[in-house]
Design a protein around this motif. Structure first.
Motif, mmCIF file in Angstrom:
data_model
loop_
_atom_site.group_PDB
_atom_site.id
_atom_site.type_symbol
_atom_site.label_atom_id
_atom_site.label_comp_id
_atom_site.label_asym_id
_atom_site.label_seq_id
_atom_site.Cartn_x
_atom_site.Cartn_y
_atom_site.Cartn_z
ATOM 1 N N PRO A 1 0.838 -1.206 0.000
ATOM 2 C CA PRO A 1 0.000 0.000 0.000
ATOM 3 C C PRO A 1 0.872 1.255 0.000
ATOM 4 N N GLU A 2 0.291 2.341 -0.437
ATOM 5 C CA GLU A 2 1.036 3.600 -0.591
ATOM 6 C C GLU A 2 1.735 4.007 0.693
ATOM 7 N N GLN A 3 1.107 3.746 1.829
ATOM 8 C CA GLN A 3 1.689 4.118 3.120
ATOM 9 C C GLN A 3 3.055 3.476 3.326
ATOM 10 N N LEU A 4 3.196 2.210 2.907
ATOM 11 C CA LEU A 4 4.472 1.528 3.052
ATOM 12 C C LEU A 4 5.433 1.902 1.922
ATOM 13 N N GLN A 5 4.906 2.100 0.728
ATOM 14 C CA GLN A 5 5.772 2.468 -0.386
ATOM 15 C C GLN A 5 6.476 3.792 -0.139
ATOM 16 N N GLU A 6 5.867 4.660 0.629
ATOM 17 C CA GLU A 6 6.490 5.944 0.940
ATOM 18 C C GLU A 6 7.765 5.780 1.760
ATOM 19 N N LEU A 7 7.908 4.653 2.439
ATOM 20 C CA LEU A 7 9.092 4.428 3.275
ATOM 21 C C LEU A 7 10.305 4.064 2.435
ATOM 22 N N ALA B 1 18.577 -21.872 -10.201
ATOM 23 C CA ALA B 1 17.763 -21.044 -9.311
ATOM 24 C C ALA B 1 18.403 -20.966 -7.929
ATOM 25 N N PHE B 2 18.206 -19.817 -7.275
ATOM 26 C CA PHE B 2 18.706 -19.548 -5.932
ATOM 27 C C PHE B 2 17.578 -18.826 -5.205
ATOM 28 N N THR B 3 17.140 -19.373 -4.062
ATOM 29 C CA THR B 3 15.981 -18.808 -3.384
ATOM 30 C C THR B 3 16.225 -18.648 -1.888
ATOM 31 N N VAL B 4 15.584 -17.636 -1.303
ATOM 32 C CA VAL B 4 15.762 -17.293 0.106
ATOM 33 C C VAL B 4 14.406 -16.972 0.716
ATOM 34 N N GLN B 5 14.118 -17.547 1.873
ATOM 35 C CA GLN B 5 12.848 -17.288 2.542
ATOM 36 C C GLN B 5 12.800 -15.891 3.157
ATOM 37 N N ALA B 6 13.880 -15.433 3.709
ATOM 38 C CA ALA B 6 13.924 -14.112 4.337
ATOM 39 C C ALA B 6 13.934 -13.016 3.269
ATOM 40 N N HIS B 7 13.960 -11.767 3.732
ATOM 41 C CA HIS B 7 13.889 -10.606 2.844
ATOM 42 C C HIS B 7 15.178 -9.783 2.911
ATOM 43 N N PRO B 8 16.178 -10.080 2.093
ATOM 44 C CA PRO B 8 17.387 -9.264 2.111
ATOM 45 C C PRO B 8 17.171 -7.849 1.588
ATOM 46 N N GLU B 9 16.025 -7.605 0.972
ATOM 47 C CA GLU B 9 15.710 -6.255 0.500
ATOM 48 C C GLU B 9 15.052 -5.400 1.576
ATOM 49 N N PHE B 10 14.660 -6.002 2.711
ATOM 50 C CA PHE B 10 13.977 -5.279 3.784
ATOM 51 C C PHE B 10 14.996 -4.733 4.789
ATOM 52 N N GLY B 11 14.949 -3.435 5.005
ATOM 53 C CA GLY B 11 15.702 -2.826 6.083
ATOM 54 C C GLY B 11 14.801 -2.567 7.280
ATOM 55 N N ALA B 12 15.338 -1.863 8.264
ATOM 56 C CA ALA B 12 14.584 -1.604 9.489
ATOM 57 C C ALA B 12 13.330 -0.778 9.223
ATOM 58 N N GLU B 13 13.399 0.153 8.265
ATOM 59 C CA GLU B 13 12.231 0.992 7.989
ATOM 60 C C GLU B 13 11.038 0.163 7.528
ATOM 61 N N MET B 14 11.284 -0.802 6.640
ATOM 62 C CA MET B 14 10.176 -1.617 6.151
ATOM 63 C C MET B 14 9.618 -2.513 7.254
ATOM 64 N N GLU C 1 9.639 -1.929 10.454
ATOM 65 C CA GLU C 1 8.874 -1.059 11.353
ATOM 66 C C GLU C 1 7.527 -0.708 10.739
ATOM 67 N N GLY C 2 7.520 -0.425 9.428
ATOM 68 C CA GLY C 2 6.263 -0.130 8.756
ATOM 69 C C GLY C 2 5.311 -1.308 8.766
ATOM 70 N N LEU C 3 5.828 -2.508 8.550
ATOM 71 C CA LEU C 3 4.984 -3.698 8.598
ATOM 72 C C LEU C 3 4.424 -3.930 9.999
ATOM 73 N N ILE C 4 5.245 -3.680 11.006
ATOM 74 C CA ILE C 4 4.776 -3.820 12.384
ATOM 75 C C ILE C 4 3.618 -2.854 12.651
ATOM 76 N N MET C 5 3.756 -1.626 12.143
ATOM 77 C CA MET C 5 2.734 -0.610 12.393
ATOM 78 C C MET C 5 1.431 -0.898 11.643
ATOM 79 N N THR C 6 1.522 -1.580 10.498
ATOM 80 C CA THR C 6 0.338 -1.766 9.662
ATOM 81 C C THR C 6 -0.207 -3.194 9.657
ATOM 82 N N ARG C 7 0.620 -4.171 10.053
ATOM 83 C CA ARG C 7 0.189 -5.563 9.915
ATOM 84 C C ARG C 7 0.396 -6.407 11.169
ATOM 85 N N SER C 8 0.630 -5.777 12.298
ATOM 86 C CA SER C 8 0.874 -6.553 13.521
ATOM 87 C C SER C 8 -0.342 -7.377 13.926
#
Length: 231
Positions: free
Chosen positions: A12-18, A166-179, A181-188
């Motif tokens: 959603p736009e709220q998270l994309q802004e981060l 193919a090389f696959t990873v379950q975690a999110h190496p593209e996610f930093g602390a801002e994302m 935190e945003g997920l915690i605020m919107t999807r906890s």
């Protein structure tokens, strides 16, 4: 080298802004690697014309489950199988990790222990690396011939390699602390476990190994490989 980013959802736009959407975060993760990028919203049935349209492919995370009945999921599985057959390198992250496993004969289920969120430690060949996670589904059975290269106590198949295809990873190496935190605020509310949310908040203060995974992904894309049937 041109990398096609197959978008399996949009924030959603709220998270994309981060930090931007998935494609912006992947471009940041792989910046400085001399790649160009093109994005396709496959969850809206926007697919490449051919697996040869890009030199490599990256499948994003998603709010959907790979086992859900959506036409685009089956179409994406077919795309994965074709890319593997013709040796177009393909990388999957979170949903992408699960989708590739399912497409190639593995099994994906909801983890009975609930959601995994925030900074987690994963053992990669004897080396522990911290990465951010946000998932409940996971690969519970890897495809035949695949090699699990990372795991932890709550995620047995945290990273999988399929030869040079193919090389696959379950975690999110593209996610930093801002994302996170945003997920915690919107999807906890989805997580429904205050102890896990508190631990994720605490983890925001500690570093993650995103740069290391970014280099591994880039090296995988650049590896020399030969199509089946070629000398």
């Amino acid at each position: 080298m041109k990398i096609g980013i197959l978008m399996c959802g949009a924030f959603p736009e709220q998270l994309q802004e981060l930090t931007g959407d998935y494609d912006a975060m992947f471009q940041a993760l792989l910046s400085g690697q001399d790649f160009t990028f093109e994005s396709y919203s496959v969850f809206e049935n926007e697919f490449p014309n051919s697996v040869d349209d890009c030199d490599g492919w990256l499948i994003s995370g998603s709010r959907f489950g790979v086992y859900e009945d959506h036409d685009w999921i089956g179409r994406l599985e077919n795309f994965v199988r074709e890319a593997v057959t013709v040796a177009r390198p393909i990388v999957g992250i979170c949903f992408g990790h699960q989708l590739i496993a399912q497409a190639l004969g593995g099994t994906v289920e909801k983890y009975e222990g609930g959601w995994e969120v925030g900074r987690k430690m994963y053992e990669f060949g004897g080396v522990e690396l911290p990465l951010n996670a946000w998932h409940q589904d996971q690969v519970v059975k890897a495809p035949e011939g695949a090699l699990t290269i990372a795991s932890n106590a709550t995620c047995e198949h945290a990273a999988i390699i399929y030869g040079d295809r193919a090389f696959t990873v379950q975690a999110h190496p593209e996610f930093g602390a801002e994302m996170i935190e945003g997920l915690i605020m919107t999807r906890s509310d989805q997580v429904g476990d205050l102890a896990k949310i508190d631990a994720a908040l605490e983890g925001l203060e500690h570093p993650v190994a995103n740069e290391i995974l970014g280099d591994q992904i880039a090296d995988f894309f650049r590896s020399n490989r030969t199509r089946d049937g070629e000398a």
